[in-house]
Scaffold this motif. Structure first.
Motif, PDB file in Angstrom:
ATOM      1  N   SER A 151       0.844  -1.200   0.000  1.00 28.71           N
ATOM      2  CA  SER A 151       0.000   0.000   0.000  1.00 28.71           C
ATOM      3  C   SER A 151       0.875   1.244   0.000  1.00 28.71           C
ATOM      4  O   SER A 151       0.579   2.232  -0.682  1.00 28.71           O
ATOM      5  N   TYR A 152       1.952   1.217   0.765  1.00 29.81           N
ATOM      6  CA  TYR A 152       2.887   2.348   0.787  1.00 29.81           C
ATOM      7  C   TYR A 152       3.498   2.565  -0.600  1.00 29.81           C
ATOM      8  O   TYR A 152       3.574   3.698  -1.096  1.00 29.81           O
ATOM      9  N   ALA A 171      -0.102   6.433   5.215  1.00 34.68           N
ATOM     10  CA  ALA A 171      -0.676   5.087   5.269  1.00 34.68           C
ATOM     11  C   ALA A 171       0.259   4.141   6.020  1.00 34.68           C
ATOM     12  O   ALA A 171      -0.181   3.331   6.847  1.00 34.68           O
ATOM     13  N   ASN A 175      -0.714   2.596   9.789  1.00 36.58           N
ATOM     14  CA  ASN A 175      -0.821   1.138   9.882  1.00 36.58           C
ATOM     15  C   ASN A 175       0.181   0.553  10.867  1.00 36.58           C
ATOM     16  O   ASN A 175      -0.092  -0.478  11.488  1.00 36.58           O
ATOM     17  N   TRP A 240      -5.894   7.445   6.968  1.00 39.04           N
ATOM     18  CA  TRP A 240      -4.987   7.188   5.850  1.00 39.04           C
ATOM     19  C   TRP A 240      -5.734   6.838   4.568  1.00 39.04           C
ATOM     20  O   TRP A 240      -5.238   7.109   3.458  1.00 39.04           O
ATOM     21  N   LEU A 241      -6.922   6.250   4.684  1.00 45.34           N
ATOM     22  CA  LEU A 241      -7.580   5.689   3.507  1.00 45.34           C
ATOM     23  C   LEU A 241      -8.043   6.746   2.502  1.00 45.34           C
ATOM     24  O   LEU A 241      -7.823   6.584   1.301  1.00 45.34           O
ATOM     25  N   ALA A 244      -5.296   7.858   0.404  1.00 41.90           N
ATOM     26  CA  ALA A 244      -4.774   6.836  -0.501  1.00 41.90           C
ATOM     27  C   ALA A 244      -5.228   7.072  -1.938  1.00 41.90           C
ATOM     28  O   ALA A 244      -4.740   6.400  -2.857  1.00 41.90           O
TER      29      ALA A 244
END
Length: 645
Positions: A151-152, A171, A175, A240-241, A244
């Motif tokens: 994801s990063y 993110a 996490n 964070w989402l 994203a």
């Protein structure tokens, strides 16, 4: 099945290695052929394993491949677990992931780092598949951290853009906060049960009674749930989402639909023996889930960025899933996870089609009337919108209705509060999704007239995927029909997974509720969805309200549009104090003053001693004789006065 199962996560990993090592030096077409072929064959193998699995009398298989870690008495095997739950997750991850890979060919063709993008996407799928197929907590954690890493890498794919690199770091850090709790939960499991394999741990947990208050299992459940709030973007770690969205749209679809955010939902479901014996932990799961569902839905009301609306929609829908888990409706939560994967992937990929057609314009204020330019995108996105709004006959109607009904009838305290919060969230969901569709595809066109000639439908690789997902958004819910309409095949398929339910909860699950009550809850769900649709239609289609007009609502609009200033609050109370402490104390005082002071002090002392001793070596014989006399004198004095003592 053992030989085939290992290849399901292995093939995408091989694709990652091939493109990661050789991708820079091979043609683009070969890059996406490698990526799509490995994921496509993985999906094919998952289908073959599924059909072999349903033909077996047993419902759970634990396959051990080799000893992974051995240290003293501790031994960790590399093993995969095949049961109905892991089977469903593998099919969803492989199927939706494969479609997103195909879509990415058209979307990413003109982007830089083409091979790097597909390498990361393959690694993302391999990590998620390892997470859902692992038969122990340690191997699950490898997949858990793998999806966090990917994801990063993918959120920050456009790393030359500061907002993208910042979003990737955000993110990763958020996490890590959740993962700290997750690691503590795993350690607590190992310390108390001396095992990390799911069968071994759950067999021991099944012998424990249901806790009356806060105890060991509650502590474990809450720590694991901290990890779930990070991965699955629940309050307070949801921030964070939405950011994203800085990544490419196929990344958004993969994160929001098939991987990453579903990890927390899967993990809580997998560890249900712990949660069903820890009612306090279940209460917090349901409370956080239902509050998140409503809270995130309200933020989506006034967002102007088409992807940001869908991002908050994902946070809200994940809240629905956790609400289901919190009221012990585990099958309903996984059912909604599956249908959500279909319609949310469709909505994100559809928004990507719009963004690509409008040359990366994402503000809905600059859209409108696009249905005649993007007909396939428009009508397929309508399927996804009707599904997420809970309109009858679409997949989301069946899964969301199941969650609301289970919350209404659940044998747990405060269940009606969770039901009410979920129902209000359903009303708002229908409203903001119809707002999105009307502002994007209907009404007058607000896109610059001189650029309209260049607006056209996306390539066939993209529209074909949208059509397949639209079909799944329509028919995907028919495997889980409500009791008043037919058999719930999906629940029946998953039932063997939940063999460790406490006896009193098994009795409650076997209790049959009134069909009339269920029809009443269904009727309310349909009514609130229609209310949200009607209000959105009147405001944005009949009265032609636009995002700019919404600012006339004043402070209410500012509050919701700015996401209740949660990021600003975090900055003021957490980020800035840490930065100031790091700069004023850790850097200037501790690092420069103490650490550098000690190091530099030793260096200065050594240098001074070196200069002093160098001056002693002057080459003069009388100087050397003088020092010999002085040294001898000190030696004699030491012997006379100190040696005898």
């Amino acid at each position: 099945m053992k030989e085939l199962l290992i290849w399901i996560p292995a093939l995408p990993f091989i694709g990652f290695l091939l493109n990661g090592i050789f991708g820079r030096r091979i043609p683009k077409k070969l890059v996406h052929w490698i990526a799509c072929l490995t994921t496509g064959v993985s999906f094919l193998l998952a289908g073959i394993v599924f059909f072999r699995f349903i033909g077996q009398p047993a419902t759970e298989f634990s396959f051990q491949y080799f000893t992974w870690i051995q240290s003293g008495a501790f031994r960790a095997e590399f093993g995969l677990l095949l049961d109905p739950l892991s089977m469903v997750m593998a099919l969803v991850v492989c199927g939706v992931g494969f479609l997103i890979h195909i879509y990415s060919i058209g979307y990413m063709w003109h982007e830089g780092g083409y091979y790097r993008f597909f390498a990361y996407m393959n690694l993302f799928m391999a990590s998620m598949l390892m997470l859902v197929l692992a038969d122990n907590f340690l191997l699950m954690f490898v997949g858990w951290e793998g999806v966090g890493l990917c994801s990063y890498l993918l959120i920050g794919f456009y790393f030359e853009k500061k907002s993208a690199s910042d979003a990737g770091k955000k993110a990763f850090i958020v996490n890590r906060i959740g993962d700290f709790g997750f690691v503590l939960g795993i350690l607590l499991i190992f310390l108390n049960f001396n095992a990390l394999g799911f069968p071994e741990v759950f067999a021991q947990v099944a012998e424990l009674p249901v806790e009356a208050g806060y105890g060991l299992l509650t502590a474990i459940g809450l720590l694991l749930f901290v990890g779930a709030t990070g991965k699955s973007a629940q309050i307070p770690l949801y921030v964070w989402l939405p950011d994203a969205m800085e990544g490419p749209t196929p990344v958004s679809a993969l994160i929001h639909a098939a991987t990453m955010v579903t990890a927390g939902v899967y993990m809580v479901t997998r560890t249900y023996p712990i949660y069903t014996r820890a009612p306090e932990a279940l209460f917090w799961v349901a409370l956080v889930g239902s509050v998140t569902a409503l809270f995130a839905a309200t933020i989506g009301i006034f967002q102007r960025d088409i992807k940001r609306v869908l991002a908050y929609s994902t946070v809200s829908q994940l809240g629905y899933m956790f609400t289901a888990l919190g009221v012990m409706a585990f099958s309903a939560g996984i059912f909604h996870l599956m249908t959500h994967a279909f319609f949310k992937a469709l909505l994100f990929l559809g928004s990507g089609s719009v963004i690509l057609a409008l040359h990366h314009e994402q503000d809905m204020q600059n859209m409108g009337g696009l249905r005649k330019y993007l007909p396939v995108t428009c009508w397929t996105m309508w399927f996804g919108t009707l599904a997420i709004a809970g309109v009858p006959l679409f997949s989301g109607f069946f899964s969301k209705d199941d969650i609301l009904w289970q919350a209404f009838a659940a044998p747990v305290p405060h269940h009606l509060i969770f039901y009410i919060l979920g129902t209000v969230a359903a009303l708002i969901t229908a409203f903001y999704m119809f707002r999105l569709m009307i502002l994007t595809f209907h009404g007058r066109t607000r896109y610059p007239a001189d650029k309209l000639d260049h607006v056209h439908e996306s390539p066939r690789t993209m529209t074909t995927v949208l059509s397949v997902l639209a079909l799944l958004s329509l028919v995907g819910g028919y495997v889980g029909l409500p009791a008043w309409l037919g058999p719930n095949v999906f629940k029946h398929f998953l039932d063997p997974v939940f063999k460790y339910l406490p006896s009193e909860q098994q009795a409650a699950a076997a209790h049959h509720h009134s069909i009339n009550q269920e029809l009443m809850v269904t009727g309310i769900a349909i009514a609130v969805a229609l209310l949200g649709i009607i209000v959105a239609w009147v405001l944005y289609q009949r009265r032609h309200v636009t995002p700019e007009n919404e600012s006339s609502l004043g402070w209410l609009h500012r509050l919701i549009y700015n996401k209740y200033y949660v990021d600003e609050i975090y900055d003021a109370t957490v980020i800035h104090p840490i930065q100031r402490t790091s700069e004023s104390f850790l850097w200037k005082v501790f690092d420069v003053g103490i650490i550098d002071g000690i190091v530099n002090g030793y260096a200065t002392l050594s240098r001074a001693l070196g200069i002093f001793t160098a001056q002693l070596q002057n080459g003069l014989l009388r100087s050397y004789l003088g020092w010999v006399v002085v040294g001898s004198l000190f030696f004699v004095i030491f012997i006379l006065f100190f040696w005898s003592a």
